[in-house]
Design an enzyme around this catalytic site. Structure first.
Site, mmCIF file in Angstrom:
data_model
loop_
_atom_site.group_PDB
_atom_site.id
_atom_site.type_symbol
_atom_site.label_atom_id
_atom_site.label_comp_id
_atom_site.label_asym_id
_atom_site.label_seq_id
_atom_site.Cartn_x
_atom_site.Cartn_y
_atom_site.Cartn_z
ATOM 1 N N SER A 18 37.270 50.359 -68.321
ATOM 2 C CA SER A 18 38.039 49.393 -68.968
ATOM 3 C C SER A 18 39.366 50.094 -69.890
ATOM 4 C CB SER A 18 37.257 48.534 -70.022
ATOM 5 O OG SER A 18 36.594 47.794 -68.957
ATOM 6 N N LYS A 68 25.086 41.948 -72.806
ATOM 7 C CA LYS A 68 25.874 40.852 -72.162
ATOM 8 C C LYS A 68 25.073 39.534 -72.557
ATOM 9 C CE LYS A 68 28.670 42.510 -68.320
ATOM 10 N NZ LYS A 68 29.010 42.450 -67.091
ATOM 11 N N ASP A 105 34.358 37.593 -65.190
ATOM 12 C CA ASP A 105 33.877 38.177 -64.218
ATOM 13 C C ASP A 105 34.052 37.257 -62.982
ATOM 14 O OD1 ASP A 105 33.279 40.731 -64.690
ATOM 15 O OD2 ASP A 105 31.230 40.468 -65.267
HETATM 16 P P1 NAP Z 1 22.060 44.180 -61.723
HETATM 17 O O1 NAP Z 1 22.010 42.970 -62.705
HETATM 18 O O2 NAP Z 1 21.205 45.395 -62.192
HETATM 19 O O3 NAP Z 1 21.360 43.905 -60.345
HETATM 20 C C1 NAP Z 1 21.247 44.490 -59.429
HETATM 21 C C2 NAP Z 1 20.942 43.799 -57.978
HETATM 22 O O4 NAP Z 1 20.754 44.961 -56.935
HETATM 23 C C3 NAP Z 1 19.710 43.173 -57.972
HETATM 24 O O5 NAP Z 1 19.934 42.106 -57.103
HETATM 25 C C4 NAP Z 1 18.577 44.251 -57.396
HETATM 26 O O6 NAP Z 1 17.672 43.638 -56.470
HETATM 27 C C5 NAP Z 1 19.734 44.946 -56.475
HETATM 28 N N1 NAP Z 1 19.004 46.207 -55.949
HETATM 29 C C6 NAP Z 1 19.266 47.393 -56.965
HETATM 30 N N2 NAP Z 1 18.820 48.469 -56.480
HETATM 31 C C7 NAP Z 1 18.235 48.184 -55.072
HETATM 32 C C8 NAP Z 1 17.371 48.791 -54.170
HETATM 33 N N3 NAP Z 1 17.182 49.970 -54.379
HETATM 34 N N4 NAP Z 1 17.289 48.226 -53.198
HETATM 35 C C9 NAP Z 1 17.455 46.975 -53.006
HETATM 36 N N5 NAP Z 1 18.223 46.008 -53.866
HETATM 37 C C10 NAP Z 1 18.501 46.848 -54.992
HETATM 38 O O7 NAP Z 1 23.390 44.592 -61.413
HETATM 39 P P2 NAP Z 1 24.689 44.010 -61.578
HETATM 40 O O8 NAP Z 1 25.332 44.095 -62.937
HETATM 41 O O9 NAP Z 1 24.709 42.921 -60.784
HETATM 42 O O10 NAP Z 1 25.766 45.244 -60.795
HETATM 43 C C11 NAP Z 1 25.536 45.145 -59.271
HETATM 44 C C12 NAP Z 1 26.715 45.916 -58.659
HETATM 45 O O11 NAP Z 1 28.106 45.249 -58.684
HETATM 46 C C13 NAP Z 1 27.034 47.187 -59.348
HETATM 47 O O12 NAP Z 1 27.291 48.198 -58.286
HETATM 48 C C14 NAP Z 1 28.038 46.917 -60.243
HETATM 49 O O13 NAP Z 1 28.785 48.312 -60.476
HETATM 50 C C15 NAP Z 1 28.900 46.010 -59.571
HETATM 51 N N6 NAP Z 1 29.774 45.348 -60.252
HETATM 52 C C16 NAP Z 1 31.125 45.280 -59.984
HETATM 53 C C17 NAP Z 1 31.901 44.647 -60.703
HETATM 54 C C18 NAP Z 1 33.522 44.555 -60.649
HETATM 55 O O14 NAP Z 1 34.027 44.300 -61.458
HETATM 56 N N7 NAP Z 1 33.982 44.942 -59.372
HETATM 57 C C19 NAP Z 1 31.616 43.887 -61.837
HETATM 58 C C20 NAP Z 1 30.117 43.787 -61.962
HETATM 59 C C21 NAP Z 1 29.258 44.350 -61.226
HETATM 60 P P3 NAP Z 1 16.303 42.916 -57.337
HETATM 61 O O15 NAP Z 1 16.885 41.469 -57.740
HETATM 62 O O16 NAP Z 1 15.217 42.984 -56.574
HETATM 63 O O17 NAP Z 1 16.176 43.620 -58.438
#
Ligand code: NAP
Length: 270
Positions: A18, A68, A105
């Site tokens: 950011s 958050k 977001d």
């Molecule tokens: P989060 O709340 O920790 O959620 C992670 C998700 O991924 C959950 O559904 C989790 O499954 C799943 N997961 C994690 N490790 C896994 C594994 N080894 N095998 C299977 N499923 C797995 O994280 P988040 O904040 O949602 O972020 C998720 C992704 O989005 C990240 O890569 C982040 O960098 C990206 N993101 C990008 C932006 C952007 O602006 N481009 C914004 C926000 C996030 P469970 O539900 O089973 O735990």
């Protein structure tokens, strides 16, 4: 003379892109302002926000992991965030010191899709974490049809369908993809250090779009496979820049400069 500033707060915070994004826009527009990063531990969050609220130069902040949820209790006006996306990523300080909270977001995710007609479209979403909440909120607003959520933890995903009033089903990650118009990866799979998302994309129609929220790396295995099939793709930087643009407008009252996205993307991927 003091100058206005904003910042991103989190724990850890060193990885945040950011400051690069907002700093690029501030310089391009010649705005006398700063965008910093602040390492704030959970036990210090409340006093940090109280201190900043008293500082008239502080325009607000972006909020990242793990704050958050907690910040929703520390602002004066959280809008409808608690009952919808359930996480806050932006706090804006008003002139009288009151704090408004929001989440940019969902709109940042939706911006690259805004020209499409998703009304009634079948979509698939991988993941059920914080990012998936913003994605599903935006897709529900766009009036999508059947939603298939592929997630490791099925109960969590079922809860999200109900929360956002979506019709659909929840399946395991190794289930064959349905023939959807839009496939979104909002899970951590594909991120550096995580296993890749290894889908057979052949069930997708030729005009399907594959959208990966992961931005490190930018070119994920999923996007490579989609491009190899000739499908349109959207990468994670589009959402990252989109959500930042909305926050920038709230902080500084100006839109980011037009026509500079390629330069910004080059900076972010250097
Ligand atoms: P989060 O709340 O920790 O959620 C992670 C998700 O991924 C959950 O559904 C989790 O499954 C799943 N997961 C994690 N490790 C896994 C594994 N080894 N095998 C299977 N499923 C797995 O994280 P988040 O904040 O949602 O972020 C998720 C992704 O989005 C990240 O890569 C982040 O960098 C990206 N993101 C990008 C932006 C952007 O602006 N481009 C914004 C926000 C996030 P469970 O539900 O089973 O735990």
């Amino acid at each position: 003379m003091s100058k206005p500033y904003t910042e991103v707060i989190g724990d850890p915070i060193a990885h945040s892109k950011s400051p690069l994004i907002h700093g690029f826009w501030l310089e391009a527009l010649g705005i006398e302002g700063a965008y910093r990063r602040a390492h704030v531990k959970p036990e210090n969050l409340e006093s940090f926000i109280a201190d900043r609220r008293a500082d008239p130069d502080w325009r607000g902040c972006n909020v990242t992991i793990p704050h958050k949820l907690a910040v929703m209790d520390l602002v004066d006006d959280p809008g409808d965030i608690r009952g919808t996306i359930g996480a806050m990523n932006t706090i804006v300080r008003q002139k009288d010191g009151s704090l408004i909270g929001t989440n940019t977001d969902a709109a940042g995710f939706y911006a690259p899709l805004a020209e499409l007609d998703l009304e009634g479209a079948a979509v698939a979403v991988v993941g059920a974490g914080g990012a998936a909440r913003a994605v599903l909120f935006a897709l529900a607003r766009a009036g999508v049809g059947h939603v298939t959520i592929l997630n490791r933890s099925p109960l969590k995903a079922m809860g999200l369908l109900a929360t956002f009033g979506l019709k659909g089903d929840v399946v395991a990650l190794d289930t064959a993809l349905p023939p959807v118009s839009l496939l979104v990866n909002s899970s951590s799979l594909g991120m550096a250090g995580q296993p890749p998302l290894d889908f057979d994309l052949s069930p997708l129609p030729e005009d399907a779009i594959v959208y990966d929220l992961v931005y490190a790396p930018l070119q994920t295995a999923l996007l490579k496979a989609a491009e190899a099939r000739g499908l349109d793709t959207v990468d994670g930087l589009d959402m990252l820049i989109g959500q930042a643009a909305l926050a920038f407008e709230l902080f500084f009252g100006r839109s980011p400069p037009e026509g500079r996205d390629d330069d910004l993307r080059a900076l972010l991927t250097a």
